[in-house]
Design a protein around this motif. Structure first.
Motif, PDB file in Angstrom:
ATOM      1  N   LEU A 102       0.829  -1.191   0.000  1.00 20.18           N
ATOM      2  CA  LEU A 102       0.000   0.000   0.000  1.00 20.18           C
ATOM      3  C   LEU A 102       0.870   1.251   0.000  1.00 20.18           C
ATOM      4  O   LEU A 102       1.959   1.255   0.584  1.00 20.18           O
ATOM      5  N   PRO A 103       0.383   2.330  -0.627  1.00 22.09           N
ATOM      6  CA  PRO A 103       1.166   3.567  -0.668  1.00 22.09           C
ATOM      7  C   PRO A 103       1.133   4.291   0.670  1.00 22.09           C
ATOM      8  O   PRO A 103       0.300   4.009   1.534  1.00 22.09           O
ATOM      9  N   VAL A 104       2.049   5.225   0.823  1.00 19.89           N
ATOM     10  CA  VAL A 104       2.054   6.120   1.983  1.00 19.89           C
ATOM     11  C   VAL A 104       1.920   7.548   1.471  1.00 19.89           C
ATOM     12  O   VAL A 104       2.375   7.873   0.366  1.00 19.89           O
ATOM     13  N   PRO A 105       1.284   8.431   2.234  1.00 16.37           N
ATOM     14  CA  PRO A 105       1.132   9.811   1.774  1.00 16.37           C
ATOM     15  C   PRO A 105       2.485  10.498   1.613  1.00 16.37           C
ATOM     16  O   PRO A 105       3.379  10.316   2.457  1.00 16.37           O
ATOM     17  N   PRO A 106       2.663  11.274   0.566  1.00 17.20           N
ATOM     18  CA  PRO A 106       3.919  12.021   0.408  1.00 17.20           C
ATOM     19  C   PRO A 106       4.141  12.985   1.573  1.00 17.20           C
ATOM     20  O   PRO A 106       3.191  13.450   2.212  1.00 17.20           O
ATOM     21  N   LEU A 150      -8.077  18.200   0.909  1.00 16.99           N
ATOM     22  CA  LEU A 150      -7.840  16.819   0.499  1.00 16.99           C
ATOM     23  C   LEU A 150      -8.047  16.644  -1.003  1.00 16.99           C
ATOM     24  O   LEU A 150      -7.295  15.916  -1.670  1.00 16.99           O
ATOM     25  N   ARG A 151      -9.045  17.312  -1.552  1.00 15.19           N
ATOM     26  CA  ARG A 151      -9.246  17.233  -3.007  1.00 15.19           C
ATOM     27  C   ARG A 151      -8.060  17.835  -3.746  1.00 15.19           C
ATOM     28  O   ARG A 151      -7.634  17.324  -4.797  1.00 15.19           O
ATOM     29  N   GLU A 152      -7.533  18.922  -3.211  1.00 16.09           N
ATOM     30  CA  GLU A 152      -6.366  19.552  -3.835  1.00 16.09           C
ATOM     31  C   GLU A 152      -5.167  18.605  -3.815  1.00 16.09           C
ATOM     32  O   GLU A 152      -4.436  18.491  -4.807  1.00 16.09           O
ATOM     33  N   LEU A 153      -4.978  17.905  -2.686  1.00 16.48           N
ATOM     34  CA  LEU A 153      -3.867  16.958  -2.604  1.00 16.48           C
ATOM     35  C   LEU A 153      -4.058  15.810  -3.594  1.00 16.48           C
ATOM     36  O   LEU A 153      -3.113  15.406  -4.281  1.00 16.48           O
ATOM     37  N   LEU A 154      -5.269  15.301  -3.671  1.00 18.48           N
ATOM     38  CA  LEU A 154      -5.528  14.191  -4.583  1.00 18.48           C
ATOM     39  C   LEU A 154      -5.323  14.595  -6.039  1.00 18.48           C
ATOM     40  O   LEU A 154      -4.887  13.776  -6.857  1.00 18.48           O
ATOM     41  N   ALA A 155      -5.627  15.827  -6.355  1.00 16.23           N
ATOM     42  CA  ALA A 155      -5.476  16.291  -7.735  1.00 16.23           C
ATOM     43  C   ALA A 155      -4.042  16.210  -8.200  1.00 16.23           C
ATOM     44  O   ALA A 155      -3.771  16.055  -9.395  1.00 16.23           O
ATOM     45  N   GLY A 156      -3.102  16.291  -7.270  1.00 13.57           N
ATOM     46  CA  GLY A 156      -1.694  16.196  -7.627  1.00 13.57           C
ATOM     47  C   GLY A 156      -1.120  14.812  -7.432  1.00 13.57           C
ATOM     48  O   GLY A 156       0.099  14.622  -7.567  1.00 13.57           O
ATOM     49  N   GLY A 157      -1.978  13.822  -7.137  1.00  8.39           N
ATOM     50  CA  GLY A 157      -1.506  12.467  -6.884  1.00  8.39           C
ATOM     51  C   GLY A 157      -1.664  11.563  -8.085  1.00  8.39           C
ATOM     52  O   GLY A 157      -1.977  11.999  -9.198  1.00  8.39           O
ATOM     53  N   ASP A 158      -1.475  10.264  -7.846  1.00  9.47           N
ATOM     54  CA  ASP A 158      -1.514   9.282  -8.935  1.00  9.47           C
ATOM     55  C   ASP A 158      -2.755   8.396  -8.885  1.00  9.47           C
ATOM     56  O   ASP A 158      -2.808   7.355  -9.555  1.00  9.47           O
ATOM     57  N   GLY A 159      -3.738   8.782  -8.106  1.00  8.44           N
ATOM     58  CA  GLY A 159      -4.969   8.016  -8.032  1.00  8.44           C
ATOM     59  C   GLY A 159      -4.941   6.862  -7.056  1.00  8.44           C
ATOM     60  O   GLY A 159      -5.888   6.066  -7.020  1.00  8.44           O
ATOM     61  N   HIS A 167     -16.966  10.488  11.034  1.00 16.15           N
ATOM     62  CA  HIS A 167     -17.564  11.337  12.062  1.00 16.15           C
ATOM     63  C   HIS A 167     -16.698  12.577  12.283  1.00 16.15           C
ATOM     64  O   HIS A 167     -15.591  12.481  12.812  1.00 16.15           O
ATOM     65  N   ALA A 168     -17.181  13.749  11.863  1.00 21.16           N
ATOM     66  CA  ALA A 168     -16.487  15.008  12.097  1.00 21.16           C
ATOM     67  C   ALA A 168     -15.030  14.944  11.662  1.00 21.16           C
ATOM     68  O   ALA A 168     -14.141  15.512  12.297  1.00 21.16           O
ATOM     69  N   ALA A 169     -14.784  14.279  10.550  1.00 22.79           N
ATOM     70  CA  ALA A 169     -13.424  14.132  10.047  1.00 22.79           C
ATOM     71  C   ALA A 169     -13.481  13.794   8.567  1.00 22.79           C
ATOM     72  O   ALA A 169     -14.517  13.372   8.040  1.00 22.79           O
ATOM     73  N   ALA A 170     -12.359  13.981   7.889  1.00 19.25           N
ATOM     74  CA  ALA A 170     -12.198  13.565   6.505  1.00 19.25           C
ATOM     75  C   ALA A 170     -10.825  12.926   6.385  1.00 19.25           C
ATOM     76  O   ALA A 170      -9.842  13.446   6.915  1.00 19.25           O
ATOM     77  N   GLU A 171     -10.769  11.802   5.697  1.00 21.11           N
ATOM     78  CA  GLU A 171      -9.551  11.002   5.692  1.00 21.11           C
ATOM     79  C   GLU A 171      -9.110  10.676   4.278  1.00 21.11           C
ATOM     80  O   GLU A 171      -9.933  10.428   3.392  1.00 21.11           O
ATOM     81  N   LEU A 172      -7.790  10.663   4.080  1.00 22.66           N
ATOM     82  CA  LEU A 172      -7.203  10.120   2.865  1.00 22.66           C
ATOM     83  C   LEU A 172      -6.779   8.694   3.164  1.00 22.66           C
ATOM     84  O   LEU A 172      -6.021   8.439   4.111  1.00 22.66           O
ATOM     85  N   ARG A 173      -7.249   7.749   2.354  1.00 29.45           N
ATOM     86  CA  ARG A 173      -6.976   6.339   2.581  1.00 29.45           C
ATOM     87  C   ARG A 173      -6.607   5.691   1.252  1.00 29.45           C
ATOM     88  O   ARG A 173      -7.148   6.058   0.209  1.00 29.45           O
ATOM     89  N   PRO A 174      -5.694   4.713   1.250  1.00 32.00           N
ATOM     90  CA  PRO A 174      -5.356   4.056  -0.013  1.00 32.00           C
ATOM     91  C   PRO A 174      -6.558   3.375  -0.654  1.00 32.00           C
ATOM     92  O   PRO A 174      -7.398   2.787   0.041  1.00 32.00           O
ATOM     93  N   VAL A 175      -6.648   3.462  -1.948  1.00 31.89           N
ATOM     94  CA  VAL A 175      -7.689   2.751  -2.684  1.00 31.89           C
ATOM     95  C   VAL A 175      -7.507   1.247  -2.431  1.00 31.89           C
ATOM     96  O   VAL A 175      -6.401   0.721  -2.499  1.00 31.89           O
ATOM     97  N   GLY A 176      -8.584   0.575  -2.131  1.00 31.31           N
ATOM     98  CA  GLY A 176      -8.522  -0.866  -1.917  1.00 31.31           C
ATOM     99  C   GLY A 176      -8.315  -1.287  -0.480  1.00 31.31           C
ATOM    100  O   GLY A 176      -8.394  -2.476  -0.170  1.00 31.31           O
ATOM    101  N   ALA A 177      -8.041  -0.341   0.408  1.00 30.81           N
ATOM    102  CA  ALA A 177      -7.883  -0.655   1.827  1.00 30.81           C
ATOM    103  C   ALA A 177      -9.190  -0.333   2.541  1.00 30.81           C
ATOM    104  O   ALA A 177      -9.554   0.829   2.656  1.00 30.81           O
ATOM    105  N   ASP A 178      -9.894  -1.347   2.977  1.00 34.70           N
ATOM    106  CA  ASP A 178     -11.134  -1.106   3.711  1.00 34.70           C
ATOM    107  C   ASP A 178     -11.361  -2.232   4.715  1.00 34.70           C
ATOM    108  O   ASP A 178     -10.652  -3.239   4.723  1.00 34.70           O
TER     109      ASP A 178
END
Length: 251
Positions: A102-106, A150-159, A167-178
């Protein structure tokens, strides 16, 4: 307060399952009450003993599957050999073979998250091995700004990441990890394999785990619907499950 008083006669909880059950338990909002900040939760002193009783009653087929990081989740659970799916299943301990890398955030994403939180008192940037979370429970008006970042960060990523509301939060998570992935991997090995799984959770992030349990003939229990939104009632019901499976209470 005793467990029987916690539940109360008017809120008995769902029917008690049998000894062929496997339990998958969310942590925040399920085993633990939600706190104003993720680092301010109070762990009931009886929780480790309850989890150990469930392990013994169900032959070890009990796991915590949580969005928390592994070290935090293991510390809260307080049971050294309890299987834990951390970071929404991205990290499984004890580790099983075949886990996809799995990737890690830059580092620049982490820096941007820290700067965002520092400029907004009452918010918090939480860093995980494979993701990051922006918390705004104490400042709910910051939600649009959190999502925008988070949308701005994703726009510069590789998908390889996606945004997960919570709950009262927004998270960046790897695709396929659930959480469903954690259920599938654990159901493939003893002592989980062949059992009827139940996933207990309170949030949208738990729906994948519930759907996975349904594929093995199991089901999900939702804290808001099945336990009046009260983790104390979840713990009381789990104590009754342990007693029933051990022969102390009829199911």
């Amino acid at each position: 307060m005793s467990e029987s008083n916690e539940a109360g006669p008017s809120l008995p909880g769902p029917p008690l399952p049998g000894p062929d059950t496997a339990l998958f338990l969310d942590m925040d909002g399920t085993l633990l009450d939600i706190a104003a900040r993720p680092d301010a939760v109070v762990v009931p002193e009886e929780l480790p003993g309850l989890l150990m009783r469930l392990q013994e009653a169900l032959g070890g087929a009990v796991a915590v599957v949580t969005g928390r990081g592994l070290s935090v989740a293991r510390g809260y659970a307080g049971v050294p050999d309890l299987p834990i799916g951390a970071e929404h299943g991205a990290v499984l301990d004890p580790a099983l073979p075949g886990a996809p890398p799995l990737p890690v955030p830059p580092s620049e994403w982490r820096r941007a998250a820290d700067e965002w939180a520092a400029a907004r008192p009452g918010t918090l940037a939480e860093h995980k091995t494979h993701g990051l979370v922006l918390h705004f429970r104490q400042r709910p008006e910051a939600e649009p700004e959190a999502l925008a970042l988070l949308r701005e960060l994703l726009a510069g990523g590789d998908g390889s990441f996606r945004i997960l509301p919570a709950h009262a939060a927004a998270e960046l998570r790897p695709v396929g990890a659930d959480k469903g992935g954690a259920v599938h991997r654990l159901m493939a090995v003893p002592p989980f394999t062949g059992r009827r799984p139940i996933f207990i959770g309170d949030d949208v992030t738990d729906e994948d785990g519930m759907a996975a349990c349904a594929q093995y003939g199991g089901y999900g229990l939702r804290v808001p619907d099945d336990f009046a939104g009260r983790p104390a009632l979840v713990r009381s019901w789990l104590a009754r499950v342990a007693n029933a499976v051990s022969g102390g209470e009829p199911g």
